[in-house]
Design an enzyme around this catalytic site. Structure first.
Site, PDB file in Angstrom:
ATOM      1  N   HIS A   1       7.221  -4.261   2.675  1.00 38.41           N
ATOM      2  CA  HIS A   1       8.352  -4.908   2.120  1.00 38.41           C
ATOM      3  C   HIS A   1       8.189  -5.758   0.929  1.00 38.41           C
ATOM      4  O   HIS A   1       6.964  -5.951   0.513  1.00 38.41           O
ATOM      5  CB  HIS A   1       9.023  -5.594   3.559  1.00 38.41           C
ATOM      6  CG  HIS A   1       7.909  -6.835   4.027  1.00 38.41           C
ATOM      7  ND1 HIS A   1       7.027  -6.321   4.469  1.00 38.41           N
ATOM      8  CD2 HIS A   1       8.356  -8.149   4.080  1.00 38.41           C
ATOM      9  CE1 HIS A   1       6.380  -7.972   4.860  1.00 38.41           C
ATOM     10  NE2 HIS A   1       7.085  -8.783   4.481  1.00 38.41           N
TER      11      HIS A   1
ATOM     12  N   HIS B   1       8.433  -9.065   0.156  1.00 36.01           N
ATOM     13  CA  HIS B   1       7.963 -10.386   0.247  1.00 36.01           C
ATOM     14  C   HIS B   1       6.718 -10.681  -0.519  1.00 36.01           C
ATOM     15  O   HIS B   1       5.560  -9.864  -0.501  1.00 36.01           O
ATOM     16  CB  HIS B   1       7.889 -10.960   1.699  1.00 36.01           C
ATOM     17  CG  HIS B   1       9.058 -11.427   2.323  1.00 36.01           C
ATOM     18  ND1 HIS B   1       9.005 -11.650   3.352  1.00 36.01           N
ATOM     19  CD2 HIS B   1      10.359 -11.504   1.948  1.00 36.01           C
ATOM     20  CE1 HIS B   1      10.543 -11.735   4.008  1.00 36.01           C
ATOM     21  NE2 HIS B   1      11.172 -11.895   2.858  1.00 36.01           N
TER      22      HIS B   1
ATOM     23  N   ASP C   1       4.283 -12.438  -0.507  1.00 39.99           N
ATOM     24  CA  ASP C   1       2.720 -12.555  -0.130  1.00 39.99           C
ATOM     25  C   ASP C   1       2.252 -11.168   0.399  1.00 39.99           C
ATOM     26  O   ASP C   1       1.459 -10.907   1.185  1.00 39.99           O
ATOM     27  CB  ASP C   1       2.773 -13.537   0.980  1.00 39.99           C
ATOM     28  CG  ASP C   1       3.532 -13.108   2.224  1.00 39.99           C
ATOM     29  OD1 ASP C   1       4.827 -12.607   2.084  1.00 39.99           O
ATOM     30  OD2 ASP C   1       3.219 -13.657   3.497  1.00 39.99           O
ATOM     31  N   HIS C   2       3.230 -10.041   0.167  1.00 40.87           N
ATOM     32  CA  HIS C   2       2.792  -8.616   0.496  1.00 40.87           C
ATOM     33  C   HIS C   2       2.717  -7.733  -0.811  1.00 40.87           C
ATOM     34  O   HIS C   2       2.135  -6.565  -0.534  1.00 40.87           O
ATOM     35  CB  HIS C   2       3.557  -7.964   1.378  1.00 40.87           C
ATOM     36  CG  HIS C   2       3.851  -8.573   2.831  1.00 40.87           C
ATOM     37  ND1 HIS C   2       2.831  -7.987   3.794  1.00 40.87           N
ATOM     38  CD2 HIS C   2       4.197  -9.755   3.220  1.00 40.87           C
ATOM     39  CE1 HIS C   2       2.820  -8.864   4.835  1.00 40.87           C
ATOM     40  NE2 HIS C   2       3.701  -9.922   4.519  1.00 40.87           N
TER      41      HIS C   2
ATOM     42  N   HIS D   1      12.946  -8.172  10.199  1.00 40.04           N
ATOM     43  CA  HIS D   1      12.476  -9.366   9.201  1.00 40.04           C
ATOM     44  C   HIS D   1      13.044  -9.295   7.608  1.00 40.04           C
ATOM     45  O   HIS D   1      13.519 -10.410   7.329  1.00 40.04           O
ATOM     46  CB  HIS D   1      10.829  -9.073   8.952  1.00 40.04           C
ATOM     47  CG  HIS D   1      10.087 -10.005   8.096  1.00 40.04           C
ATOM     48  ND1 HIS D   1      10.188 -11.272   8.650  1.00 40.04           N
ATOM     49  CD2 HIS D   1       9.502  -9.911   7.164  1.00 40.04           C
ATOM     50  CE1 HIS D   1       9.391 -11.910   7.664  1.00 40.04           C
ATOM     51  NE2 HIS D   1       8.838 -11.148   6.902  1.00 40.04           N
TER      52      HIS D   1
ATOM     53  N   ASP E   1       5.050  -7.408   8.979  1.00 37.63           N
ATOM     54  CA  ASP E   1       5.874  -8.249   9.616  1.00 37.63           C
ATOM     55  C   ASP E   1       7.012  -7.742  10.801  1.00 37.63           C
ATOM     56  O   ASP E   1       7.978  -8.428  10.964  1.00 37.63           O
ATOM     57  CB  ASP E   1       6.425  -9.283   8.468  1.00 37.63           C
ATOM     58  CG  ASP E   1       5.218  -9.868   7.769  1.00 37.63           C
ATOM     59  OD1 ASP E   1       3.967  -9.756   7.983  1.00 37.63           O
ATOM     60  OD2 ASP E   1       5.518 -10.709   6.811  1.00 37.63           O
TER      61      ASP E   1
ATOM     62  N   HIS F   1      -0.202 -10.822   9.699  1.00 38.39           N
ATOM     63  CA  HIS F   1      -0.706 -12.118   9.370  1.00 38.39           C
ATOM     64  C   HIS F   1      -1.275 -12.651  10.831  1.00 38.39           C
ATOM     65  O   HIS F   1      -1.354 -11.843  11.786  1.00 38.39           O
ATOM     66  CB  HIS F   1       0.752 -13.130   9.507  1.00 38.39           C
ATOM     67  CG  HIS F   1       1.460 -13.066   8.351  1.00 38.39           C
ATOM     68  ND1 HIS F   1       1.252 -13.677   7.093  1.00 38.39           N
ATOM     69  CD2 HIS F   1       2.528 -12.177   8.015  1.00 38.39           C
ATOM     70  CE1 HIS F   1       2.125 -13.437   6.174  1.00 38.39           C
ATOM     71  NE2 HIS F   1       3.102 -12.405   6.854  1.00 38.39           N
TER      72      HIS F   1
END
Length: 257
Positions: free
Chosen positions: A58, A60, A62-63, A116, A135, A173
Site C-alpha cells: 500500500h 503509506h 513507511d512502506h 486500512h 497493515d 509492524h
C-alpha cells in the site's frame, strides 16, 4: 525439486518490518515493502545479494519510502496495486485481486485487503505457505481504518482467514505487545491468548521480533478475526449482532484503547 525461498524478517524505522525473499538456486532476491533504504541496503550488502523485485502492499510512506533509492541502486522492478498506482512509486507491474505472477520462481496470488487503505493488497505464496499482509491482518491485530469501512476490513480479513491455517503471516509492524494487552480486554478468559501474551512479553524483553506469526495463532487469539464467534459476541453484549458490527465495535474500542 525446487528449494523453498529463504525469507528474512528485517526491522526498519522504529517499528516497521520489511521482508527479503531469496532463491538460492538463482541468486535472485525480492523485497516486500520498503520502509527505508538504509536498513534494507545494509542487509543486502551484508549477504552479498542484489535486489530484483520489490512488492508493495500500500501507499503509506513507511512502506514505500525506500523504493526509488533501492530501484536506482539495484535496478529492481516494482509491483503494486493497480488501484493504488496513482499514489505509489512508478510500477513495472500493476496487479489486482485474483492476479497471479511469478516471484523468484514461486507463484504469487494477489488479494485485495482494503480497509486500512483502499487499494491495500496482500501477497499469498501458496508454495511457501506464506502471506504478506502488511497493515491488514497483523499479529494480534489489524490496521486502523484510515480509508476503508469496517465492512470492507471484515471482508478482507475473511479472505485471509480462509487461507490454510498453517500459513505464516508476515505483517508490517511490531505492535504485538500492545495488541495483546488490548486483546485480553476482549477475551480475558482465552487461555491461548494469555499464553501467547506471555510469550510475546518474553520475546520483546529479549529483543526478538513477534512477526511473523501463523494464521492458526491468529484464529485462536486475534480478536479481529474472532468477531463472528459466539463467545466474543457474548463477551461484548452483542450476542445477536452481525459479524461486521461486532468487528466494528472491537475496532472502535482498539482506536480508543
Amino acid at each position: 525439486m525446487t528449494m523453498p525461498l529463504e525469507i528474512i524478517t528485517l526491522p526498519c524505522l522504529s517499528d516497521n518490518y520489511a521482508f527479503l525473499l531469496h532463491n538460492d538456486d538463482t541468486g535472485q532476491t525480492a523485497l516486500v515493502d520498503a520502509p527505508e533504504e538504509a536498513a534494507i541496503k545494509a542487509e543486502l550488502d551484508k549477504r552479498g545479494w542484489g535486489l530484483d523485485l520489490i512488492l508493495l502492499t500500500h501507499h503509506h510512506w513507511d512502506h514505500v519510502d525506500g523504493v526509488d533509492a533501492l530501484r536506482a541502486a539495484f535496478g529492481a522492478k516494482v509491483v503494486g496495486a493497480s488501484a493504488d498506482a496513482h499514489r505509489l512509486p512508478d510500477l513495472d507491474l500493476s496487479v489486482s485481486e485474483g492476479d497471479r505472477f511469478d516471484c523468484l520462481g514461486a507463484e504469487v496470488e494477489v488479494l485485495d485487503v482494503s480497509g486500512h487503505t483502499v487499494g491495500h493488497i496482500a501477497f499469498h505464496l501458496p508454495s511457501e505457505n506464506a502471506v504478506f499482509t502488511a497493515d491488514s491482518l497483523m499479529a494480534l491485530g489489524c490496521g486502523r481504518l484510515f480509508e476503508g469501512t469496517p465492512g470492507q476490513m471484515w471482508a478482507s480479513l475473511q479472505k485471509l482467514k480462509a487461507l490454510p491455517s498453517e500459513t505464516t503471516v508476515y505483517s508490517g509492524h511490531e505492535y504485538t505487545q500492545s495488541n495483546a494487552r488490548f486483546a485480553i480486554t476482549i477475551e480475558p478468559d482465552n487461555k491461548a491468548l494469555r499464553l501467547r501474551a506471555n510469550a510475546i512479553d518474553n520475546a520483546r524483553a529479549e529483543g526478538r521480533p513477534t512477526v511473523p506469526s501463523t494464521l492458526q495463532e491468529e484464529k485462536d487469539t486475534n480478536p479481529f478475526l474472532r468477531a463472528d464467534l459466539a463467545e466474543v459476541k457474548n463477551a461484548l453484549g452483542m450476542a445477536h449482532a452481525q459479524d461486521a458490527e461486532v468487528f466494528a465495535e472491537i475496532r472502535s474500542r482498539k482506536d480508543n484503547f
